[in-house]
Design a protein around this motif. Structure first.
Motif, PDB file in Angstrom:
ATOM      1  N   THR A 596       0.909  -1.177   0.080  1.00 37.15           N
ATOM      2  CA  THR A 596      -0.032   0.063   0.060  1.00 37.15           C
ATOM      3  C   THR A 596       1.030   1.432   0.024  1.00 37.15           C
ATOM      4  O   THR A 596       0.280   2.322  -0.204  1.00 37.15           O
ATOM      5  CB  THR A 596      -0.961   0.141   1.437  1.00 37.15           C
ATOM      6  N   SER A 597       2.129   1.114   0.241  1.00 39.77           N
ATOM      7  CA  SER A 597       3.091   2.265   0.523  1.00 39.77           C
ATOM      8  C   SER A 597       4.052   2.549  -0.769  1.00 39.77           C
ATOM      9  O   SER A 597       3.515   2.018  -1.906  1.00 39.77           O
ATOM     10  CB  SER A 597       4.045   1.654   1.649  1.00 39.77           C
ATOM     11  N   SER A 598       4.498   3.811  -0.785  1.00 36.41           N
ATOM     12  CA  SER A 598       5.470   4.122  -1.888  1.00 36.41           C
ATOM     13  C   SER A 598       6.571   3.299  -1.982  1.00 36.41           C
ATOM     14  O   SER A 598       6.921   2.305  -0.914  1.00 36.41           O
ATOM     15  CB  SER A 598       5.969   5.513  -1.686  1.00 36.41           C
ATOM     16  N   GLN A 599       7.277   3.328  -3.324  1.00 31.09           N
ATOM     17  CA  GLN A 599       8.599   2.311  -3.462  1.00 31.09           C
ATOM     18  C   GLN A 599       9.696   2.706  -2.373  1.00 31.09           C
ATOM     19  O   GLN A 599      10.167   1.999  -1.962  1.00 31.09           O
ATOM     20  CB  GLN A 599       8.944   2.689  -4.792  1.00 31.09           C
ATOM     21  N   THR A 600       9.651   4.021  -2.126  1.00 26.40           N
ATOM     22  CA  THR A 600      10.700   4.455  -1.031  1.00 26.40           C
ATOM     23  C   THR A 600      10.318   3.619   0.388  1.00 26.40           C
ATOM     24  O   THR A 600      11.207   3.109   0.817  1.00 26.40           O
ATOM     25  CB  THR A 600      10.727   5.857  -0.835  1.00 26.40           C
ATOM     26  N   ALA A 601       9.055   3.754   0.782  1.00 23.05           N
ATOM     27  CA  ALA A 601       8.715   3.216   1.965  1.00 23.05           C
ATOM     28  C   ALA A 601       8.930   1.722   2.103  1.00 23.05           C
ATOM     29  O   ALA A 601       9.309   1.068   2.944  1.00 23.05           O
ATOM     30  CB  ALA A 601       7.325   3.775   2.460  1.00 23.05           C
ATOM     31  N   PHE A 602       8.447   1.055   0.866  1.00 23.40           N
ATOM     32  CA  PHE A 602       8.436  -0.496   0.868  1.00 23.40           C
ATOM     33  C   PHE A 602      10.012  -0.845   0.761  1.00 23.40           C
ATOM     34  O   PHE A 602      10.024  -1.816   1.545  1.00 23.40           O
ATOM     35  CB  PHE A 602       7.881  -0.602  -0.578  1.00 23.40           C
ATOM     36  N   GLN A 603      10.641  -0.126   0.233  1.00 19.59           N
ATOM     37  CA  GLN A 603      12.217  -0.499   0.155  1.00 19.59           C
ATOM     38  C   GLN A 603      12.946  -0.551   1.597  1.00 19.59           C
ATOM     39  O   GLN A 603      13.790  -1.271   1.859  1.00 19.59           O
ATOM     40  CB  GLN A 603      13.005   0.401  -0.856  1.00 19.59           C
ATOM     41  N   SER A 604      12.477   0.598   2.142  1.00 19.17           N
ATOM     42  CA  SER A 604      13.205   0.813   3.544  1.00 19.17           C
ATOM     43  C   SER A 604      12.534  -0.366   4.630  1.00 19.17           C
ATOM     44  O   SER A 604      13.402  -0.630   5.592  1.00 19.17           O
ATOM     45  CB  SER A 604      12.671   2.287   4.198  1.00 19.17           C
ATOM     46  N   THR A 605      11.469  -0.777   4.363  1.00 22.12           N
ATOM     47  CA  THR A 605      11.099  -1.840   5.443  1.00 22.12           C
ATOM     48  C   THR A 605      11.085  -3.371   4.886  1.00 22.12           C
ATOM     49  O   THR A 605      10.834  -4.065   5.805  1.00 22.12           O
ATOM     50  CB  THR A 605       9.424  -1.582   5.797  1.00 22.12           C
ATOM     51  N   LYS A 606      11.264  -3.492   3.524  1.00 20.97           N
ATOM     52  CA  LYS A 606      11.080  -4.741   3.121  1.00 20.97           C
ATOM     53  C   LYS A 606      12.118  -5.874   3.793  1.00 20.97           C
ATOM     54  O   LYS A 606      11.711  -6.973   4.222  1.00 20.97           O
ATOM     55  CB  LYS A 606      11.672  -4.719   1.561  1.00 20.97           C
ATOM     56  N   GLY A 607      13.454  -5.324   4.111  1.00 25.70           N
ATOM     57  CA  GLY A 607      14.204  -6.281   4.606  1.00 25.70           C
ATOM     58  C   GLY A 607      13.910  -6.721   6.036  1.00 25.70           C
ATOM     59  O   GLY A 607      14.576  -7.638   6.443  1.00 25.70           O
ATOM     60  N   SER A 608      13.122  -5.846   6.789  1.00 26.73           N
ATOM     61  CA  SER A 608      12.927  -6.329   8.124  1.00 26.73           C
ATOM     62  C   SER A 608      11.438  -6.841   8.535  1.00 26.73           C
ATOM     63  O   SER A 608      11.289  -7.147   9.600  1.00 26.73           O
ATOM     64  CB  SER A 608      13.320  -4.856   9.062  1.00 26.73           C
ATOM     65  N   LEU A 609      10.777  -6.912   7.568  1.00 19.60           N
ATOM     66  CA  LEU A 609       9.524  -7.201   7.629  1.00 19.60           C
ATOM     67  C   LEU A 609       9.299  -8.937   7.783  1.00 19.60           C
ATOM     68  O   LEU A 609      10.049  -9.352   7.539  1.00 19.60           O
ATOM     69  CB  LEU A 609       8.710  -6.873   6.299  1.00 19.60           C
ATOM     70  N   THR A 656       3.618   6.580   4.001  1.00 15.63           N
ATOM     71  CA  THR A 656       2.688   5.359   4.605  1.00 15.63           C
ATOM     72  C   THR A 656       3.487   4.149   4.245  1.00 15.63           C
ATOM     73  O   THR A 656       3.817   3.861   3.212  1.00 15.63           O
ATOM     74  CB  THR A 656       1.590   5.403   4.109  1.00 15.63           C
ATOM     75  N   ALA A 657       3.799   3.439   5.380  1.00 15.92           N
ATOM     76  CA  ALA A 657       4.228   2.088   5.347  1.00 15.92           C
ATOM     77  C   ALA A 657       4.002   1.157   6.175  1.00 15.92           C
ATOM     78  O   ALA A 657       3.112   1.584   7.192  1.00 15.92           O
ATOM     79  CB  ALA A 657       5.734   2.458   5.855  1.00 15.92           C
ATOM     80  N   VAL A 658       4.076  -0.089   6.118  1.00 17.11           N
ATOM     81  CA  VAL A 658       3.714  -1.027   6.826  1.00 17.11           C
ATOM     82  C   VAL A 658       4.891  -1.534   7.626  1.00 17.11           C
ATOM     83  O   VAL A 658       6.038  -1.923   7.093  1.00 17.11           O
ATOM     84  CB  VAL A 658       2.932  -2.393   6.229  1.00 17.11           C
ATOM     85  N   GLN A 659       4.777  -1.848   9.015  1.00 19.50           N
ATOM     86  CA  GLN A 659       5.873  -2.225   9.919  1.00 19.50           C
ATOM     87  C   GLN A 659       5.391  -3.231  10.810  1.00 19.50           C
ATOM     88  O   GLN A 659       4.142  -3.351  11.089  1.00 19.50           O
ATOM     89  CB  GLN A 659       6.417  -0.852  10.716  1.00 19.50           C
ATOM     90  N   ASN A 660       6.196  -3.939  11.227  1.00 19.89           N
ATOM     91  CA  ASN A 660       5.951  -4.923  12.398  1.00 19.89           C
ATOM     92  C   ASN A 660       5.988  -4.128  13.807  1.00 19.89           C
ATOM     93  O   ASN A 660       7.152  -3.358  13.929  1.00 19.89           O
ATOM     94  CB  ASN A 660       7.132  -6.021  12.654  1.00 19.89           C
ATOM     95  N   VAL A 661       5.112  -3.930  14.646  1.00 23.01           N
ATOM     96  CA  VAL A 661       5.041  -3.121  15.786  1.00 23.01           C
ATOM     97  C   VAL A 661       4.746  -3.528  17.070  1.00 23.01           C
ATOM     98  O   VAL A 661       4.455  -3.378  17.985  1.00 23.01           O
ATOM     99  CB  VAL A 661       4.034  -2.038  15.327  1.00 23.01           C
TER     100      VAL A 661
END
Length: 825
Positions: A596-609, A656-661
């Motif tokens: 659901t997020s932008s490419q920048t936000a997706f790349q920043s969280t992809k490795g840690s999800l 907007t980004a999706v994170q483990n919280v």
């Protein structure tokens, strides 16, 4: 939840609606018939309703040997099981003499809490009512919908022991139905998959679904629907329903009867539903065709084929806020078909009284609609290779197309009109198979199987020009995909491969002690590409695209049942579960999907999800006698790696980004009791308690949000459900009541909707046979008997951290009357 995007200097508030896409008869158990003593809800006096005795020990019908239905043996002594199965080991229990089928609150002998809902219970609701609404009478289950039938999918939400429907598993005859979300990417709702008149029953596991359930989302329990088989006798059923909101529903089913000595047979059914909205203007219209063919084979094997086609057009109810409710009352509705009023509102010219609202524009929409067409089919071969070895395989396919519209005052049209139509057109093409072997040796029932599915999910967002004032109207949004498209912010294509393997053993250690143990391995590989996007229409952002894999090689489950005294048994279940990453389009901001997020936000969280996981623990006690049945169940859930939408940056162009919280801890208890004080009378009561809280605060760019220790939104802490039913000769009457405590609307619990009590009444009389007619029956139902004003659906637009003023919900329908006439021939 709202997002504001800049477009050519015009502020466009995109009201995120999850992409607003287009929107017993004894049970034939897999290897034996388990005669259960039952807790009864509602309707009829209780006969032992058989519950499936799959190798999981939880009644799962998925990969089991099929034998003919045996006649029930009424006996206080255990009856040996031909299958030698599992924690749902076949035995007969003394039951009241006048018993008929109803809801079985638990399966006697099951290693976990199981519930079976028969077709008889379905018939106590108005024909066309969603089967999931019927399940709302079960302990721990909450179902909400803005319409009386539960057919309006956008508002349809089900929670079970704190888990939302996106975190549960759903199947139909073993075919996976996805997560039942409105914007479903890997399935379809049960109301579009099967006419309610063709539901043979529903098997519900409230705690944890069996490991052989074909689902990639069931952190919590599983709901397995079963379709009826064709009758051995030629004939059919005709049914006509009338009622509130100009409801007119017709259903007809034709049975071929046995076509030859082998028992080949089929049925074809057609259902048409046409009803108006209970407030405002618009309608809910659907056509549906079901067909099923059964070919018995040698050695009590069978070949079954199923087909479903459905077409649905639905208008939206107005999403409400607390401010709108206080200013306008519960009957606030969209303007449709008054285009002039919507046009003026988009220009800031509102009807009298609207100036009292905090945001009058948010109460001034023209219309929203959903349109869906689905094809679903499957073929199942259940082959008894030997007396001890069974092979069951299902191959299935599903295609979905459609579109949704929302006439938005936040995006003007190029011709100068102050509003436009936003359109989204999701589509699904998926196919797969399940196959499993079940082998019985000594006291063991060993079951192993595989599920594979390939799916393609497509979705695009468009904007269509609407006429200027005095030059026409947008027309009926359900008549076809709107023309005059002037903008296409994005199109996305997802590809998903799902693979699971399960292995389990049900070991009958002694006559009274059964243990089930096994594990599931799951790999879900998903990715998307974006063939079309316009950054200027997406707040200057590039749409997220990329690949994610959710996998775990060892998801164990252990359960047991111990019958320690006559009428007394204890059970426990421990399971570890994982949910694959959900999918949805860019900036939908409802489903916690990484895409659901932008490419920048997706790349920043992809490795840690990490995918969401949990451990579910359940301990229970059952007491069963002919006059009294009782159940006590205690459970705990430790939910980890929760995915959360986190927005940062300005309100104009949020990131907007999706994170483990963090995690969620749930502790709960359920108590149920059913009494049969005199013949024909059934009294049922259940009480559910669930304390579900967040383990950590959530950190955003603006600082920590104080969520630790706060209750999870949308699910009540306490629920009470009761029923009084009386059956006398050909007459059945029942009165059901449900109480829900308050539900939180925000993650920090600074806004809630109040609790309420609601009652329903139903009566049914069978006049018998006349001429060519059989079972000529008249029924009458009243939903919301006391005309309670209440909030039904919450979270249809997601939940906010705090009370922003834009915390949405939908109102429930007022008192509704329905009558039905039906007959067999």
């Amino acid at each position: 939840m709202r997002a504001r995007n800049s477009l050519s200097g015009v502020i466009v508030a995109s009201r995120q609606r999850n992409a607003r896409c287009t929107r017993l008869v004894f049970i034939n158990t897999p290897r034996s018939v388990l005669l259960t003593s039952t807790l009864m809800i509602g309707a009829l006096p209780a006969h032992a309703a058989p519950i499936g005795s799959g190798p999981s020990g939880a009644g799962g019908p998925a990969s089991s040997v099929t034998h003919p239905v045996r006649k029930p043996v009424v006996s206080a002594k255990p009856v040996s099981s031909k299958s030698g199965s599992s924690g749902a080991r076949a035995r007969a229990v003394a039951v009241p003499a006048a018993a008929k089928e109803e809801i079985s609150i638990f399966g006697h002998g099951s290693t976990r809490q199981m519930t079976s809902v028969t077709s008889t219970m379905m018939r106590q609701s108005v024909p066309g009512t969603s089967p999931m609404k019927v399940l709302s009478q079960l302990p721990g289950v909450l179902y909400q919908s803005a319409d009386p039938f539960g057919a309006y999918e956008y508002s349809s939400t089900l929670f079970m022991r704190g888990f939302s429907q996106a975190q549960l598993g759903f199947t139909l005859d073993g075919i996976p139905l996805g997560d039942q979300q409105f914007n479903n990417y890997n399935g379809l709702s049960i109301t579009r998959a099967l006419s309610t008149d063709n539901v043979a029953g529903v098997d519900v596991s409230q705690g944890a679904g069996a490991i052989d359930v074909a689902s990639s989302s069931n952190l919590g329990g599983a709901i397995q629907f079963r379709s009826i088989d064709p009758s051995h006798e030629r004939g059919g059923t005709v049914e006509q329903t009338f009622g509130s909101n100009a409801t007119f529903r017709t259903f007809i089913r034709l049975n071929s009867g046995d076509l030859n000595r082998t028992g080949s047979r089929f049925y074809v059914s057609y259902a048409r539903t046409d009803m108006d909205l209970w407030k405002g203007h618009g309608y809910d219209y659907s056509d549906q065709v079901n067909a099923k063919f059964v070919q018995p084979l040698a050695h009590e094997s069978s070949l079954k084929m199923f087909f479903d086609w459905s077409s649905t057009q639905q208008f939206d109810y107005q999403d409400m806020t607390m401010d709108n409710l206080h200013v306008f009352g519960p009957n606030l509705a969209n303007y449709y078909p008054n285009y002039t009023a919507a046009y003026h509102a988009a220009q800031g010219i509102y009807p009298a009284g609207y100036e009292k609202a905090a945001d009058p524009l948010d109460a001034s929409y023209y219309a929203g609609t959903a349109n869906r067409v689905d094809y679903l089919g499957g073929i199942t071969l259940n082959e008894n290779l030997t007396s001890a070895l069974n092979w069951a395989t299902t191959v299935y396919g599903h295609g979905d197309s459609g579109y949704s519209t929302w006439t938005t005052p936040y995006m003007p049209s190029p011709n100068g009109a102050p509003l436009s139509q936003r359109i989204q057109n999701p589509g699904i093409e998926r196919g797969g198979f399940t196959t499993a072997l079940t082998y019985k040796i000594a006291r063991h029932t060993i079951n192993a199987g595989v599920w594979y599915e390939y799916g393609q999910f497509t979705e695009g967002r468009y904007f269509s020009e609407v006429p200027l004032s005095g030059e026409g109207t947008p027309g009926n949004p359900t008549d076809g995909f709107p023309g005059n498209v002037f903008a296409n912010p994005w199109q996305e294509v997802f590809h998903t491969n799902t693979f699971t393997f399960h292995l389990q053993d049900t070991f009958r250690i002694t006559r009274n002690l059964t243990v089930n143990a096994g594990f599931k391995s799951m790999v879900v590989s998903a990715g998307n590409h974006v063939p079309t996007q316009d950054a200027a229409l997406n707040g200057g952002n590039q749409v997220a695209q990329g690949h994610l894999t959710a996998s775990d090689a060892f998801l164990p489950q252990v359960s047991a049942n111990w019958r320690f005294l006559p009428h007394h048994e204890a059970f426990f279940d421990v399971s570890h579960n994982m949910r694959a990453y959900p999918q949805d389009g860019y900036n939908t901001n409802v489903s916690a999907t990484p895409w659901t997020s932008s490419q920048t936000a997706f790349q920043s969280t992809k490795g840690s999800l990490k995918p969401e996981t949990d451990w579910v623990y359940e301990l229970g006690y059952r007491y069963v006698t002919p006059k009294l049945s009782a159940l006590v169940s205690l459970y705990r859930v430790n939910f980890s790696n929760r995915l959360q939408l986190i927005s940062s940056g300005s309100g104009i162009n949020p990131i907007t980004a999706v994170q483990n919280v963090g995690g969620v801890t749930t502790n709960g208890a359920e108590v149920s009791m059913t009494a049969h004080p005199v013949q024909g009378l059934t009294l049922y009561n259940s009480f559910s308690y669930a304390h579900s809280t967040y383990d950590q605060n959530v950190v955003t760019s603006s600082g920590p949000e104080p969520t630790r220790g706060k209750l999870v939104p949308n699910y009540p802490t306490m629920m009470y459900k009761g029923s009084i039913a009386y059956d006398w000769r050909h007459l059945n009457v029942h009165l059901d009541g449900n109480y829900l405590s308050s539900r939180e609307l925000t993650y920090t619990n600074d806004l809630h909707v109040p609790g309420y009590f609601q009652a329903n009444f139903g009566g049914r009389y069978n006049f018998g046979s006349y001429s060519f007619m059989k079972n000529f029956t008249v029924s009458f139902n009243i939903y919301n008997l006391f005309n309670k004003t209440y909030v039904a659906t919450t979270s249809e637009l997601g939940n906010n951290f705090t009370n922003t003023g834009y915390n949405y919900f939908l109102m429930g329908a007022p008192r509704q009357f329905f009558g039905t006439v039906s007959a067999d021939f």
